[in-house]
Scaffold this motif. Structure first.
Motif, short mmCIF file in Angstrom:
data_model
loop_
_atom_site.label_atom_id
_atom_site.label_comp_id
_atom_site.label_asym_id
_atom_site.label_seq_id
_atom_site.Cartn_x
_atom_site.Cartn_y
_atom_site.Cartn_z
N GLY A 171 12.07 -23.11 -3.70
CA GLY A 171 11.54 -23.34 -5.15
C GLY A 171 11.35 -24.77 -6.40
O GLY A 171 10.26 -24.61 -7.09
N PHE B 215 6.69 -24.08 -1.90
CA PHE B 215 7.28 -22.95 -1.26
C PHE B 215 6.48 -22.09 -2.43
O PHE B 215 6.39 -20.57 -1.85
CB PHE B 215 8.54 -23.19 -2.00
N ASP B 216 6.23 -22.70 -3.66
CA ASP B 216 5.79 -21.03 -3.65
C ASP B 216 4.29 -20.74 -3.88
O ASP B 216 4.36 -18.73 -3.46
CB ASP B 216 5.44 -21.95 -5.77
N LYS C 53 3.50 -20.15 -0.66
CA LYS C 53 4.25 -19.78 0.35
C LYS C 53 4.40 -17.96 0.40
O LYS C 53 4.52 -17.26 0.58
CB LYS C 53 4.65 -20.62 1.15
N GLU C 54 5.16 -18.34 -0.56
CA GLU C 54 6.18 -17.19 -1.36
C GLU C 54 5.03 -15.92 -2.04
O GLU C 54 5.16 -15.34 -1.45
CB GLU C 54 7.13 -17.48 -2.39
N TRP D 174 13.09 -8.33 -3.71
CA TRP D 174 12.86 -9.01 -2.84
C TRP D 174 14.21 -9.65 -1.46
O TRP D 174 13.96 -10.02 -0.58
CB TRP D 174 12.53 -10.85 -4.00
N TYR E 255 13.49 -9.79 2.24
CA TYR E 255 13.52 -10.94 3.37
C TYR E 255 14.38 -11.05 4.33
O TYR E 255 14.28 -11.32 5.19
CB TYR E 255 14.07 -12.68 2.60
N ALA F 233 10.79 -14.51 6.60
CA ALA F 233 11.12 -14.96 5.09
C ALA F 233 11.82 -16.69 5.86
O ALA F 233 12.21 -17.92 5.43
CB ALA F 233 12.59 -14.39 4.92
N LEU G 105 9.86 -19.68 5.52
CA LEU G 105 9.38 -20.20 4.29
C LEU G 105 10.37 -21.03 3.57
O LEU G 105 10.19 -21.90 3.17
CB LEU G 105 9.21 -18.64 3.23
N ARG G 106 11.98 -21.04 4.18
CA ARG G 106 12.81 -22.02 3.73
C ARG G 106 12.48 -23.19 4.25
O ARG G 106 11.91 -23.99 5.22
CB ARG G 106 13.96 -21.54 4.33
#
Length: 401
Positions: A272, A278-279, A281-282, A307, A311, A318, A321-322
């Protein structure tokens, strides 16, 4: 023929890089200023000198495998914890016990000279970083007591700040986790920044030779520190605001001020803070699994661990998202281009974050950062600074009167 020669030359350079990045990493003093494994040791009962592969980002054997020479272990508790000073000492006790069981692998050090001695003996040099001024309980004697136990920096605020300083969360209006409007929170003197006692804390840190850490602090607190401090400061785990608009990241004028002060910014690996997308997508991931998340929290599980469970349960989602490792390198590169290679380092936040950049699965993957810097064209001299030399300079500067 010329094209073929150029291709062969490029291949030779890549082969040289592949051969030498490990040597550069091995010969550098690698410093990480922020690892939260003590939090998990106390809250979840994990044994740091056991095999925690697949459970945490860190354990003693993997720190050695990643060739981490100097680890600042974060001493942290949430602002709502009763008796935070006692909790801090409990976390310190945990590491002291690990060190007592493994004197040939890890040593607690209290200054630059002891650090170099431990590294020469092929031991991990361990120090504490206290994350949050609330843990001194408005008592300079307790600050001194933490220093005596091996704490060598104090993060002035966490998200929940002490009464004597405002955090980035305090100074930023917005929404709470429950979607409620959040107002700006002021210090006990009814303003942003440091109170008179907060100024005394900074002065005491300077006098002790304990680094002032401005990660998590609000803008006004930051500028108050810059005005007061007589020693170089650190941001133990922060990244670049110009690349990711996050209140925890540092703006260009703050980066320049830290450089002018002779300090160092230790880049945080949290997705993040390094990936501008990222935010969003998270949030989509958490919305998809909202029912399960709510159930876990209703059962008493802290949001961080809820969380973490999600993940791991939905690891393929998950992983998508990285962010790529290159985004982390971008933050290092930005600071180097803005103020030079003398003012940036590594503050991973391993075990204090749920997800990490791609390729950096745990602490064994530190050499891949070195490899990326070599490929990027950084010299060995500058890589040595980024991996740890800059932080060591600041540590040593804080020890001098």
């Amino acid at each position: 023929m010329i094209i073929r020669l150029l291709l062969l030359a490029n291949i030779a350079i890549l082969q040289l890089n592949a051969q030498t990045y490990q040597e550069i990493h091995q010969n550098a003093i690698v410093v990480d200023t922020h690892n939260d494994i003590l939090m998990k040791a106390v809250e979840k009962g994990v044994i740091i000198d056991g095999d925690l592969s697949g459970k945490t980002h860190s354990d003693l054997a993997r720190l050695k495998k990643g060739e981490v020479d100097v680890q600042f272990f974060s001493v942290y508790c949430d602002g709502g914890i009763k008796d935070p000073f006692a909790f801090a000492n409990k976390e310190m006790d945990t590491l002291d016990a690990v060190i007592a069981r493994n004197p040939d692998k890890i040593s607690k050090v209290t200054n630059y000279a002891e650090l170099l001695k431990a590294v020469k003996q092929n031991k991990i040099a361990a120090m504490f970083g206290v994350e949050g001024g609330h843990m001194i309980e408005d008592d300079l004697n307790k600050l001194k007591a933490l220093y005596k136990r091996g704490a060598r920096y104090l993060t002035l605020t966490h998200n929940v700040a002490p009464s004597w300083a405002t955090s980035a969360a305090d100074e930023s209006p917005g929404l709470t986790e429950n979607g409620q409007n959040k107002q700006v929170v002021l210090n006990s003197e009814g303003k942003k920044g440091l109170t008179e006692f907060g100024r005394q804390v900074v002065q005491k840190l300077n006098a002790l030779g304990m680094m002032v850490d401005v990660s998590h602090v609000g803008d006004q607190t930051f500028w108050d520190v810059i005005q007061i401090t007589t020693k170089p400061i650190i941001a133990s785990h922060s990244s670049v605001y110009a690349l990711v608009n996050n209140r925890r990241n540092l703006k260009d004028d703050q980066i320049r001020a830290i450089a002018k002060n002779g300090g160092v910014i230790q880049i945080n690996f949290h997705p993040g803070f390094i990936d501008p997308g990222f935010d969003k997508k998270e949030a989509a991931f958490l919305e998809k699994h909202a029912a399960e998340n709510d159930s876990l929290k209703s059962a008493g599980m802290d949001s961080f661990y809820a969380w973490d469970y999600l993940y791991r349960e939905y690891s393929m989602e998950a992983n998508s998202l990285r962010p790529p490792l290159s985004m982390l390198i971008d933050h290092i590169d930005y600071i180097v281009k803005l103020v030079g290679a003398d003012y940036v380092g590594l503050g991973s936040d391993f075990d204090g974050i749920n997800l990490t950049p791609q390729q950096l699965d745990d602490v064994t993957d530190y050499p891949l950062i070195t490899k990326a810097l070599v490929i990027k064209g950084y010299s060995k001299k500058d890589i040595d600074k980024i991996l740890g030399g800059n932080l060591l300079r600041v540590l040593k500067a804080n020890e001098t009167n």
